[in-house]
Write a protein that holds these residues in place. Sequence first.
Motif, PDB file in Angstrom:
ATOM      1  N   GLU A 253       0.834  -1.205   0.000  1.00 44.73           N
ATOM      2  CA  GLU A 253       0.000   0.000   0.000  1.00 44.73           C
ATOM      3  C   GLU A 253       0.869   1.256   0.000  1.00 44.73           C
ATOM      4  N   LEU A 254       1.579   1.422  -1.070  1.00 42.00           N
ATOM      5  CA  LEU A 254       2.497   2.549  -1.172  1.00 42.00           C
ATOM      6  C   LEU A 254       1.772   3.890  -1.081  1.00 42.00           C
ATOM      7  N   GLY A 255       0.549   3.920  -1.553  1.00 42.36           N
ATOM      8  CA  GLY A 255      -0.206   5.165  -1.587  1.00 42.36           C
ATOM      9  C   GLY A 255      -0.391   5.824  -0.225  1.00 42.36           C
ATOM     10  N   HIS A 256      -0.258   5.049   0.825  1.00 41.26           N
ATOM     11  CA  HIS A 256      -0.488   5.630   2.135  1.00 41.26           C
ATOM     12  C   HIS A 256       0.768   5.677   2.988  1.00 41.26           C
ATOM     13  N   VAL A 257       1.891   5.604   2.332  1.00 39.41           N
ATOM     14  CA  VAL A 257       3.154   5.870   3.003  1.00 39.41           C
ATOM     15  C   VAL A 257       3.224   7.376   3.246  1.00 39.41           C
ATOM     16  N   PRO A 258       3.551   7.794   4.462  1.00 41.14           N
ATOM     17  CA  PRO A 258       3.624   9.238   4.729  1.00 41.14           C
ATOM     18  C   PRO A 258       4.787   9.874   3.977  1.00 41.14           C
ATOM     19  N   VAL A 259       4.472  10.937   3.260  1.00 42.56           N
ATOM     20  CA  VAL A 259       5.517  11.662   2.540  1.00 42.56           C
ATOM     21  C   VAL A 259       5.848  12.959   3.272  1.00 42.56           C
ATOM     22  N   ARG A 260       4.808  13.662   3.675  1.00 46.37           N
ATOM     23  CA  ARG A 260       4.998  14.851   4.513  1.00 46.37           C
ATOM     24  C   ARG A 260       4.078  14.681   5.707  1.00 46.37           C
ATOM     25  N   PRO A 261       4.653  14.315   6.842  1.00 46.91           N
ATOM     26  CA  PRO A 261       3.827  13.877   7.978  1.00 46.91           C
ATOM     27  C   PRO A 261       2.827  14.932   8.450  1.00 46.91           C
ATOM     28  N   ASP A 262       3.061  16.187   8.102  1.00 46.55           N
ATOM     29  CA  ASP A 262       2.117  17.218   8.520  1.00 46.55           C
ATOM     30  C   ASP A 262       1.265  17.710   7.358  1.00 46.55           C
TER      31      ASP A 262
ATOM     32  N   GLY B 263      13.739  17.908   6.407  1.00 46.42           N
ATOM     33  CA  GLY B 263      14.438  17.989   7.688  1.00 46.42           C
ATOM     34  C   GLY B 263      15.934  18.144   7.509  1.00 46.42           C
ATOM     35  N   PRO B 264      16.666  18.058   8.596  1.00 44.71           N
ATOM     36  CA  PRO B 264      18.115  18.256   8.557  1.00 44.71           C
ATOM     37  C   PRO B 264      18.809  17.207   7.696  1.00 44.71           C
ATOM     38  N   GLY B 265      19.917  17.599   7.097  1.00 43.56           N
ATOM     39  CA  GLY B 265      20.669  16.696   6.249  1.00 43.56           C
ATOM     40  C   GLY B 265      21.298  15.555   7.031  1.00 43.56           C
ATOM     41  N   CYS B 266      21.463  14.452   6.343  1.00 46.42           N
ATOM     42  CA  CYS B 266      21.972  13.246   6.991  1.00 46.42           C
ATOM     43  C   CYS B 266      23.218  12.784   6.249  1.00 46.42           C
ATOM     44  N   ALA B 267      24.025  12.007   6.939  1.00 41.87           N
ATOM     45  CA  ALA B 267      25.260  11.535   6.320  1.00 41.87           C
ATOM     46  C   ALA B 267      24.987  10.705   5.081  1.00 41.87           C
ATOM     47  N   CYS B 268      23.807  10.116   5.004  1.00 44.94           N
ATOM     48  CA  CYS B 268      23.483   9.246   3.878  1.00 44.94           C
ATOM     49  C   CYS B 268      23.188  10.058   2.630  1.00 44.94           C
ATOM     50  N   GLY B 269      23.089  11.364   2.767  1.00 43.45           N
ATOM     51  CA  GLY B 269      22.766  12.192   1.617  1.00 43.45           C
ATOM     52  C   GLY B 269      21.328  12.670   1.645  1.00 43.45           C
ATOM     53  N   GLY B 270      20.513  12.004   2.418  1.00 42.63           N
ATOM     54  CA  GLY B 270      19.103  12.372   2.498  1.00 42.63           C
ATOM     55  C   GLY B 270      18.849  13.509   3.468  1.00 42.63           C
ATOM     56  N   ARG B 271      17.605  13.799   3.676  1.00 44.29           N
ATOM     57  CA  ARG B 271      17.203  14.827   4.645  1.00 44.29           C
ATOM     58  C   ARG B 271      16.084  14.240   5.509  1.00 44.29           C
ATOM     59  N   GLY B 272      16.162  14.548   6.773  1.00 44.63           N
ATOM     60  CA  GLY B 272      15.069  14.171   7.656  1.00 44.63           C
ATOM     61  C   GLY B 272      14.879  12.677   7.815  1.00 44.63           C
ATOM     62  N   CYS B 273      15.978  11.922   7.734  1.00 47.53           N
ATOM     63  CA  CYS B 273      15.898  10.478   7.941  1.00 47.53           C
ATOM     64  C   CYS B 273      15.489  10.183   9.384  1.00 47.53           C
ATOM     65  N   LEU B 274      14.931   9.005   9.585  1.00 45.17           N
ATOM     66  CA  LEU B 274      14.485   8.613  10.923  1.00 45.17           C
ATOM     67  C   LEU B 274      15.593   8.760  11.950  1.00 45.17           C
ATOM     68  N   GLU B 275      16.800   8.422  11.542  1.00 45.60           N
ATOM     69  CA  GLU B 275      17.893   8.468  12.501  1.00 45.60           C
ATOM     70  C   GLU B 275      18.109   9.840  13.095  1.00 45.60           C
ATOM     71  N   GLN B 276      17.718  10.886  12.348  1.00 51.03           N
ATOM     72  CA  GLN B 276      17.884  12.236  12.886  1.00 51.03           C
ATOM     73  C   GLN B 276      16.911  12.540  14.020  1.00 51.03           C
ATOM     74  N   TYR B 277      15.922  11.695  14.149  1.00 51.02           N
ATOM     75  CA  TYR B 277      14.918  11.947  15.188  1.00 51.02           C
ATOM     76  C   TYR B 277      14.918  10.873  16.256  1.00 51.02           C
ATOM     77  N   ALA B 278      15.246   9.653  15.854  1.00 54.15           N
ATOM     78  CA  ALA B 278      15.146   8.561  16.817  1.00 54.15           C
ATOM     79  C   ALA B 278      16.459   7.821  17.000  1.00 54.15           C
ATOM     80  N   GLY B 279      17.506   8.260  16.313  1.00 51.98           N
ATOM     81  CA  GLY B 279      18.801   7.643  16.521  1.00 51.98           C
ATOM     82  C   GLY B 279      19.330   7.968  17.914  1.00 51.98           C
ATOM     83  N   GLU B 280      20.194   7.136  18.416  1.00 51.04           N
ATOM     84  CA  GLU B 280      20.665   7.320  19.785  1.00 51.04           C
ATOM     85  C   GLU B 280      21.269   8.712  19.982  1.00 51.04           C
TER      86      GLU B 280
END
Lengths: 402, 402
Positions: A253-262, B263-280
């Motif tokens: 169900e890719l259609g409901h993957v959050p892209v912009r959580p807000d 969100g903030p840039g990540c070492a992986c090249g992405g932005r706003g990855c989960l690790e930026q919010y829930a990483g240790e």
Amino acid sequence: MTAPLHEARPAAPGRALPDTQQGMRRRNLARVMHTVSAEGPLSRAAVASRIGLTRAAVSTLVDELIRSGLLEELGPERPGRVGRPGSALAVSGHGPAGIGAEIGVDHLAVCAVDLRGEVRARAVRHGTNRGRAPEPVTRDLTALIRQVIAEADQQGLWPAGLAVAVPGLVARDGRTVVRAPNLDWHDTDLGALLPADLPLVVDNEANFGGLAELWLGEGTPRDFLHVSAEIGIGAAVVVDGRLLRGTRGFAGELGHVPVRPDGPGCACGGRGCLEQYAGEEAVLRAAGLSSAGDRVAVLADHAAEGDETVRRALREAGEALGIALTGAVNLLDPDCVVLGGALAGVGPWLLPSLREELARRTAGPACPVSVSELGSDGPLLGAAHSVVRGVLDDPAAVAERS
Amino acid sequence: MTAPLHEARPAAPGRALPDTQQGMRRRNLARVMHTVSAEGPLSRAAVASRIGLTRAAVSTLVDELIRSGLLEELGPERPGRVGRPGSALAVSGHGPAGIGAEIGVDHLAVCAVDLRGEVRARAVRHGTNRGRAPEPVTRDLTALIRQVIAEADQQGLWPAGLAVAVPGLVARDGRTVVRAPNLDWHDTDLGALLPADLPLVVDNEANFGGLAELWLGEGTPRDFLHVSAEIGIGAAVVVDGRLLRGTRGFAGELGHVPVRPDGPGCACGGRGCLEQYAGEEAVLRAAGLSSAGDRVAVLADHAAEGDETVRRALREAGEALGIALTGAVNLLDPDCVVLGGALAGVGPWLLPSLREELARRTAGPACPVSVSELGSDGPLLGAAHSVVRGVLDDPAAVAERS
DNA sequence: GCTATTTCGTCATGGCCGTTTACAAATTAG
DNA sequence: CTAATTTGTAAACGGCCATGACGAAATAGC
């Protein structure tokens, strides 16, 4: 029943089956069928060397399959090689056929595919099914099915099973449409509404589209993600040549993957789901087109003509897809992503931004994204072929019925 | 080699193996082992009825397994039932053992597990490995391994294989650590650095943690997502009782799923990855704690004491996890999500916001989220058990070596 | 306590199935 | 035309599970 090799349906839930000699025989019959089917006309000796059995063993297997009408002897090969030429074997063009059907939002389609993979009969009925009740729709579909079966019958084919692709979620029983928003169907048991004299399998159109890509696509790997957008955005997750269905059958169900959580609220309860950015309706709105008669084809036309508003809408949809796919690729590490369904038609305007987004968010080489060559026939062909694969997977079961 | 039943490693990439009688025998030997292993002491007749073979056939299989030292006869059962009592069979507590090892950021651990699943020997070495080169670390680890093997040897056990859990990505060859950020290892071939006299498998600690959950967790289903956060956030995707590895072996990289695409840039090249919010590291920073000596245990302590900053940091990490998991659940439709690794320790403060976010974004019943009961031993136990499963999956291969 | 009944493990027999070995048939190479 | 090579088949063989019968060891009923 032995465990099927391709498992369009999951293996038996319970304990693994005991290994008895008959099971061995059945699996080897299946192996012969698969080999001949995949690698064209082949002599007994060639089959033997490919599957690792002796020529003698393959001979008896082939005899049995010929007697059942599943294989045909084409006659002596004429090779330039030294030695006695083999006798070419091919999958039979008569005998069992797979009946595939598709319930689309705007059409119904049925086809018959023989064991060789050739489409031998088809029938289509145009006209919207949006909001129509299941009964009239299945009545129409049944008429098409009867028509296709009759046409196939005249060519010496008999229906080995029926597979139906629907634009919605299907329970793991393979019969019940749990939710098909664009048809407005809920918990509809198609098993009760379609011909009962055929083995029936119902599945999501995205899943069948993914299987078509797996089986028919040129050079398609065994691990990939097949994204299919009609009105909803669905994905078929193919892992090691098998479809990942999930516990309830709702995977993909890719259609409901959050892209912009807000982001804006969605009917699913979430916010900023992919569908709000890349769903057909959202794109049409962003492109300034009405969603009444206009459809994806219109989008493609406008984009081709250089309509900047439409192009921007598609570009932004591509970005959203790229974000959602970044998550999916990180989770699944597929070989590639294939865009199918209506998305394929607007691929040229989606792909650049999609690829860019995916590449930017990924360390190392980005996952390749391509457009399916199967066009809109994917789900229909995938359905029909799933029946054919079922025959190849257990020829003994079919031989008993013929 | 027959296809293993559990497939900690993927099946042979090529064509399916031919079905010969020896293969049948091997699979049936495996079936007996699995049955006895899973359902405790069992008579021959009980095994026969469970796997669908006759008592006579099971008798010969059991004889062979007893001769190989893989099964033991415990003597007559004393049941209240009518009829001659059976002779209880159990998996041998001697013979082959699985050696599991874990290379953690702050410790090394090794254990030996017998076929019954009991831990029979262990050794730990505390001290950080952050930034240490592979050679000294593997030297230390090898010493621990030798020690555990010696200890196991005194109890009549011999090592059937070695499985090593590492905090990083492992190539599908099962030997090479492609990237382990917290060790600062890159493309390290552990096969060349560890004892060569044992069959070796290297895998991600999240994967082994997931397998431990699958094999050892009480009531764990066959389709679930095991989330493991140490420094990175990894997930083991278990589908139909098998690990989903991805083409390159990188599946489960939950930490780099985009949560807030801007969100903030990540070492992986992405932005706003989960690790930026829930990483240790991110959580420690948000909680106002230094990331030097402080670790997850400290977080749990502060939260338990009612530190509102820490609690808020954990709550927000839970939200981010909830968003990322919404995507994963939509894509995979698992039975449940299990939180393992360091996350488990702070579960009480993560779970509420995580569950709320997941429920809010999901139509219908939300996917249940629970905390693993295995604690920090998961990866180590999973590694050792993967060797044991390998023995159960092909007892004939082990019998030849013993 | 004694016998009938039930269940367990084993043995001999038989059938199924792939392998091995041998051979005739059909082609190419020289 | 002969030697070499490869194919397909047939017969003997061996491995493996099923079948059926039997002794062994327990319980149930009298």
